[in-house]
Design a protein around this motif. Structure first.
Motif: not given
Length: 254
Positions: A185-195, A220-226, A238-242
């Motif tokens: 299904l389509t899920a829209i989830v409010a989250l605090h944890d960015l990881n 593309t969205v979760l940059t250090e600047e944003l 960074g990126s770990e295991s993709g």
């Protein structure tokens, strides 16, 4: 079938809560709503659930405004799991899940599909052996899964979740979001944890002050600047295991 918000603005208690917000999920995807406290995540979910109506803009389901739908018809398609779900009654897990069948009851309370839908919802959430357990004997993770099972018993195509990992340990956070990720299904989830958002969401929408400041894939969205701009904290991305990885830096004491 698609649930979407188009340029919605909403004022509550004379305070502007959302301004020109658009959320248009790809069917079958998981969309994360991100942003600090007070950014409008929960308010947006309420509009998407049809619990409140925007002052301007529209919320649509398959091109039809929610305002043109009955609560019963909407509840057959859209299910929501809020932040705080509790009861003083010592009710069985299976009976809580069965509450999700209310929109499907016919005249005189008949619902031929109830048993199958409840059984499927319990199985999908790993609760098949806990149907007779009482609510107050459940752990936090089991309670959250019970609420998701109740939502799934509605047999929705759209699932809205408001901070489903709040107050859960890491293992249960991963368990709940893995479950959501696997649902058809389509899920829209409010989250605090960015990881967690980076791990489990196909798309993210970042809110700040009731406005969308960024939307797209986590990479593309979760940059250090944003993150610095919206949350006021420093981090290294960074990126770990993709998978995107965000490491926060402790603020320096003055």
């Amino acid at each position: 079938m698609t649930l979407r918000a188009l340029d919605v603005t909403w004022t509550r208690s004379r305070k502007v809560v959302l301004v020109g917000v658009t959320v248009d999920p790809v069917p079958g995807s998981v969309v994360g709503l991100l942003g600090p406290n007070g950014s409008g995540k929960s308010s947006l979910l309420r509009l998407l659930a049809g619990l409140d109506r925007p002052d301007s803009g529209t919320v649509e389901l398959n091109g039809r405004p929610l305002s043109a739908m009955t609560r019963r018809d909407l509840a057959r398609v859209v299910a929501m799991v809020g932040q705080h779900a509790d009861t003083e009654l010592d009710i069985r897990v299976a009976d809580i899940v069965r509450l999700g069948r209310l929109p499907h009851r016919r005249m005189l309370g008949a619902d031929p599909g109830a048993d199958g839908a409840v059984s499927d919802a319990l199985a999908a959430t790993g609760l098949s052996d806990k149907g007779d357990r009482l609510w107050h004997t459940l752990s936090g993770g089991e309670r959250q899964r019970t609420q998701i099972a109740r939502a799934l018993a509605q047999q929705p195509t759209q699932l809205l979740l408001d901070e489903p990992t709040n107050h859960l340990d890491i293992a249960h956070q991963l368990d709940i979001l893995s479950l959501v990720r696997e649902l058809d299904l389509t899920a829209i989830v409010a989250l605090h944890d960015l990881n967690l958002a980076a791990m489990f969401c196909d798309q993210v929408v970042v809110l700040s002050g009731g406005r969308v400041v960024a939307a797209g894939t986590p990479a593309t969205v979760l940059t250090e600047e944003l993150i610095a701009s919206v949350y006021g904290v420093s981090c290294r991305v960074g990126s770990e295991s993709g998978t995107l990885s965000i490491r926060f830096e402790a603020p320096r004491r003055r």
